[in-house]
Write a protein that holds these residues in place. Structure first.
Motif, PDB file in Angstrom:
ATOM      1  N   UNK A 114      22.544 -36.928  -3.087  1.00  0.00           N
ATOM      2  CA  UNK A 114      23.861 -36.440  -3.497  1.00  0.00           C
ATOM      3  C   UNK A 114      24.800 -36.176  -2.320  1.00  0.00           C
ATOM      4  N   UNK A 115      24.265 -35.796  -1.162  1.00  0.00           N
ATOM      5  CA  UNK A 115      25.121 -35.566   0.003  1.00  0.00           C
ATOM      6  C   UNK A 115      25.905 -36.823   0.367  1.00  0.00           C
ATOM      7  N   UNK A 139      20.780 -36.003  -9.873  1.00  0.00           N
ATOM      8  CA  UNK A 139      20.294 -35.736  -8.516  1.00  0.00           C
ATOM      9  C   UNK A 139      19.742 -34.317  -8.373  1.00  0.00           C
ATOM     10  N   UNK A 140      18.767 -34.126  -7.469  1.00  0.00           N
ATOM     11  CA  UNK A 140      18.306 -32.763  -7.173  1.00  0.00           C
ATOM     12  C   UNK A 140      19.357 -31.997  -6.379  1.00  0.00           C
ATOM     13  N   UNK A 141      19.258 -30.666  -6.399  1.00  0.00           N
ATOM     14  CA  UNK A 141      20.174 -29.780  -5.665  1.00  0.00           C
ATOM     15  C   UNK A 141      21.617 -29.903  -6.135  1.00  0.00           C
ATOM     16  N   UNK A 142      21.821 -30.301  -7.380  1.00  0.00           N
ATOM     17  CA  UNK A 142      23.180 -30.482  -7.887  1.00  0.00           C
ATOM     18  C   UNK A 142      23.964 -29.177  -7.893  1.00  0.00           C
ATOM     19  N   UNK A 143      23.331 -28.073  -8.293  1.00  0.00           N
ATOM     20  CA  UNK A 143      24.031 -26.784  -8.332  1.00  0.00           C
ATOM     21  C   UNK A 143      24.456 -26.362  -6.933  1.00  0.00           C
ATOM     22  N   UNK A 144      23.585 -26.568  -5.957  1.00  0.00           N
ATOM     23  CA  UNK A 144      23.916 -26.255  -4.559  1.00  0.00           C
ATOM     24  C   UNK A 144      25.180 -26.994  -4.136  1.00  0.00           C
ATOM     25  N   UNK A 145      25.253 -28.289  -4.450  1.00  0.00           N
ATOM     26  CA  UNK A 145      26.387 -29.086  -4.012  1.00  0.00           C
ATOM     27  C   UNK A 145      27.650 -28.797  -4.822  1.00  0.00           C
ATOM     28  N   UNK A 146      27.499 -28.462  -6.095  1.00  0.00           N
ATOM     29  CA  UNK A 146      28.676 -28.065  -6.866  1.00  0.00           C
ATOM     30  C   UNK A 146      29.299 -26.805  -6.287  1.00  0.00           C
ATOM     31  N   UNK A 147      28.471 -25.829  -5.923  1.00  0.00           N
ATOM     32  CA  UNK A 147      28.977 -24.600  -5.298  1.00  0.00           C
ATOM     33  C   UNK A 147      29.616 -24.898  -3.948  1.00  0.00           C
ATOM     34  N   UNK A 148      29.016 -25.828  -3.203  1.00  0.00           N
ATOM     35  CA  UNK A 148      29.564 -26.193  -1.894  1.00  0.00           C
ATOM     36  C   UNK A 148      30.937 -26.830  -2.034  1.00  0.00           C
ATOM     37  N   UNK A 149      31.094 -27.712  -3.019  1.00  0.00           N
ATOM     38  CA  UNK A 149      32.383 -28.360  -3.260  1.00  0.00           C
ATOM     39  C   UNK A 149      33.425 -27.328  -3.685  1.00  0.00           C
ATOM     40  N   UNK A 150      33.031 -26.395  -4.541  1.00  0.00           N
ATOM     41  CA  UNK A 150      33.968 -25.355  -4.979  1.00  0.00           C
ATOM     42  C   UNK A 150      34.445 -24.499  -3.818  1.00  0.00           C
ATOM     43  N   UNK A 151      33.578 -24.271  -2.834  1.00  0.00           N
ATOM     44  CA  UNK A 151      33.920 -23.405  -1.706  1.00  0.00           C
ATOM     45  C   UNK A 151      34.609 -24.145  -0.575  1.00  0.00           C
ATOM     46  N   UNK A 152      34.147 -25.357  -0.286  1.00  0.00           N
ATOM     47  CA  UNK A 152      34.630 -26.058   0.914  1.00  0.00           C
ATOM     48  C   UNK A 152      35.381 -27.359   0.626  1.00  0.00           C
ATOM     49  N   UNK A 156      32.580 -30.054   2.214  1.00  0.00           N
ATOM     50  CA  UNK A 156      31.370 -29.446   1.649  1.00  0.00           C
ATOM     51  C   UNK A 156      30.112 -29.823   2.420  1.00  0.00           C
ATOM     52  N   UNK A 157      29.953 -31.104   2.728  1.00  0.00           N
ATOM     53  CA  UNK A 157      28.726 -31.546   3.372  1.00  0.00           C
ATOM     54  C   UNK A 157      28.597 -30.961   4.767  1.00  0.00           C
ATOM     55  N   UNK A 158      29.667 -31.047   5.551  1.00  0.00           N
ATOM     56  CA  UNK A 158      29.580 -30.590   6.936  1.00  0.00           C
ATOM     57  C   UNK A 158      29.492 -29.077   7.045  1.00  0.00           C
ATOM     58  N   UNK A 159      30.117 -28.351   6.124  1.00  0.00           N
ATOM     59  CA  UNK A 159      30.169 -26.898   6.225  1.00  0.00           C
ATOM     60  C   UNK A 159      28.995 -26.195   5.550  1.00  0.00           C
TER      61      UNK A 159
END
Length: 227
Positions: A114-115, A139-152, A156-159
């Motif tokens: 997903x990254x 994809x695995x870790x979808x919730x992690x990445x959704x939160x990352x996109x919402x924040x950054x 998202x990926x780099x931060x």
């Protein structure tokens, strides 16, 4: 052969075909940078980012699926109706591959998961996959990445990923970036050089170097920049 079906309203949302290859090359440069910094890992395709985008005629196989609103489908077994794809789950897809051995942290760093999809989506369309996207369900870790996109957002990926291990013991050290810039005597050339420098500084500010406090050294030749 490879066949696909799509509505004209969807195709109209895709990148102009005449600029698609240029966009791909720009995406490859940025994605390769994050892999070189060890923010991301890459276990597929012999670490060749370009292969995930395709090359020459193959890149057009990727073109239709590049949009954030893409909804994959495939033809089911008899009676031959269309159904949502992918029909197999992630665990079944990676069974017997190196990806099946990844722990949670490694899954988040893996470019072919997903990254990487998020990077390509932002770099090509300046947007993440839409909320209904198959990617968030599959994809695995979808919730992690959704939160990352919402924040950054686009960063998202780099931060959101932990800093590279090779920098782990140097968090308090300065990180230096050097530029040697040809300016030229013409005013338009000087303005262009200044614009490029500003763009580069913006990139640094949002990168790992910016987070730890980088020192930037700029030397010029051929003219003077007034900033």
């Amino acid at each position: 052969g490879n066949l696909w079906s799509a509505k004209c309203s969807f195709v109209r949302e895709l990148i102009d075909p005449s600029t698609f290859e240029q966009k791909i090359q720009e995406a490859i440069v940025e994605e390769s940078r994050l892999i070189d910094l060890q923010l991301l890992d890459f276990t597929f395709f012999d670490k060749k980012v370009s292969l995930t985008h395709g090359s020459h005629a193959v890149k057009w196989h990727q073109y239709l699926s590049s949009h954030p609103s893409f909804r994959p489908c495939e033809k089911d077994a008899p009676p031959g109706s269309w159904g949502s794809a992918p029909r197999i789950g992630y665990s079944e897809w990676v069974e017997g591959t190196q990806l099946s051995k990844l722990d949670v942290d490694s899954q988040r760093r893996e470019y072919s998961l997903l990254a990487g999809l998020l990077l390509r989506s932002f770099l090509l369309y300046e947007a993440p996959p839409e909320d209904f996207s198959w990617a968030w369900r599959w994809y695995p870790s979808a919730t992690f990445w959704q939160n990352a996109v919402n924040e950054h957002g686009s960063n998202a990926v780099e931060m959101s990923l932990p800093k590279p291990k090779r920098f782990a013991d140097h968090s308090s050290s300065d990180y230096a970036v050097f530029y040697h810039v040809y300016v030229g005597s013409d005013t338009s050339l000087a303005d262009a050089a200044l614009s490029i420098i500003e763009d580069q500084l913006s990139q640094i500010a949002h990168s790992y170097a910016g987070r730890i406090g980088a020192k930037v050294y700029i030397t010029t030749v051929g003219g003077t920049i007034h900033y």
